[in-house]
Design a protein around this motif. Structure first.
Motif, PDB file in Angstrom:
ATOM      1  N   LEU A  66      -7.377  -3.163  -2.008  1.00 21.47           N
ATOM      2  CA  LEU A  66      -6.983  -2.175  -0.997  1.00 21.47           C
ATOM      3  C   LEU A  66      -8.247  -1.554  -0.431  1.00 21.47           C
ATOM      4  CD1 LEU A  66      -4.835  -0.418   0.469  1.00 21.47           C
ATOM      5  CD2 LEU A  66      -4.977   1.158  -1.479  1.00 21.47           C
ATOM      6  N   ILE A 130      -1.970   4.661  -2.266  1.00 22.00           N
ATOM      7  CA  ILE A 130      -2.429   4.737  -3.653  1.00 22.00           C
ATOM      8  C   ILE A 130      -1.395   5.456  -4.510  1.00 22.00           C
ATOM      9  CG2 ILE A 130      -4.150   5.820  -5.169  1.00 22.00           C
ATOM     10  CD1 ILE A 130      -6.205   5.270  -2.928  1.00 22.00           C
ATOM     11  N   ILE A 140      -9.853  -0.890  -5.395  1.00 25.50           N
ATOM     12  CA  ILE A 140      -9.621   0.037  -4.287  1.00 25.50           C
ATOM     13  C   ILE A 140     -10.987   0.419  -3.749  1.00 25.50           C
ATOM     14  CG2 ILE A 140      -8.732   2.290  -3.590  1.00 25.50           C
ATOM     15  CD1 ILE A 140      -6.731   2.079  -5.929  1.00 25.50           C
ATOM     16  N   ALA A 168      -5.524   6.999  -8.293  1.00 27.60           N
ATOM     17  CA  ALA A 168      -6.222   5.729  -8.101  1.00 27.60           C
ATOM     18  C   ALA A 168      -6.264   4.928  -9.398  1.00 27.60           C
ATOM     19  CB  ALA A 168      -7.632   5.985  -7.578  1.00 27.60           C
ATOM     20  N   LEU A 178     -12.545   1.023  -8.835  1.00 28.91           N
ATOM     21  CA  LEU A 178     -12.512   1.982  -7.728  1.00 28.91           C
ATOM     22  C   LEU A 178     -13.933   2.119  -7.202  1.00 28.91           C
ATOM     23  CD1 LEU A 178     -11.164   4.175  -5.954  1.00 28.91           C
ATOM     24  CD2 LEU A 178     -11.678   5.817  -7.788  1.00 28.91           C
TER      25      LEU A 178
END
Length: 226
Positions: A66, A130, A140, A168, A178
């Motif tokens: 993402l 998210i 992400i 997240a 992340l």
């Protein structure tokens, strides 16, 4: 020197006006007051956001990624260059006009990257995507505003505060990544990221090639499950 020419403008959901400017083959997206948000010649750190994150997913044959913010597509194109044919690359962009700019005014910058079958563009807030997900993504990548100390959207606190980081973590698969881009260092954010269950590394990357441009910061947080 060639003058800057405004090609288009758009109103962000919070009311800020974004302007797309061009000077020769150089593009710039700016706030109405003149502050530059991105430039087509200064995308090395946004590219590193993708490469640093996906390097940690090299053993996953079909990563689900993402990307928060289309911008000028630096992060997306870098992800495409290293991701497997089975990868899924989902781009969340809150300003719909930016997608039009990518295929019209900045077609020479974007090439055909948005027609890649691995890519899906979703118009909307990446934070909402998210919060609605559970172990849905392997990575992400957040390049939203100017990082944790953003310039344009006070709502970005929902991404970079404790609640946002915890969301997240829930949205990531075990061992997921992340990655957060920032214009400036932020020791408090780094501590908060570690406190929310991530193993954190910090990287300084110049905005331009050959060591030129401002030094930006990228945090890579790998979800801990200990």
């Amino acid at each position: 020197m060639l003058p800057w020419v405004q090609l288009a403008s758009a109103i962000a959901p919070d009311g800020d006006t974004l302007r797309l400017m061009r000077r020769g083959d150089e593009f710039s997206i700016r706030l109405q007051g003149g502050n530059e948000l991105m430039n087509s010649r200064l995308g090395r750190s946004e590219e590193a956001l993708a490469t640093l994150a996906l390097d940690r997913l090299a053993d996953r044959p079909a990563p689900r990624v993402l990307i928060g913010g289309l911008g000028m597509g630096f992060t997306l194109r870098a992800a495409q260059a290293v991701a497997s044919p089975q990868a899924r690359l989902i781009v969340a962009e809150i300003v719909p006009e930016l997608v039009g700019w990518a295929t019209q005014h900045m077609a020479a910058v974007f090439g055909g990257c948005l027609s890649d079958p691995r890519v899906q563009v979703r118009i909307g807030d990446v934070g909402a995507q998210i919060r609605q997900a559970t172990t849905a993504f392997d990575a992400i990548l957040l390049d939203v505003d100017n990082g944790p100390d953003g310039l344009t959207r006070t709502g970005n606190d929902a991404l970079y505060g404790t609640a946002g980081l915890q969301a997240a973590r829930r949205a990531l698969s075990p061992g997921g990544v992340l990655a957060v881009w920032s214009a400036e260092p932020d020791a408090a954010f780094e501590r908060r990221l570690a406190g929310c269950g991530f193993a954190v590394s910090t990287h300084g990357v110049r905005a331009g090639g050959s060591g030129r441009g401002s030094r930006h910061v990228i945090w890579i947080g790998v979800r801990r499950d200990d």
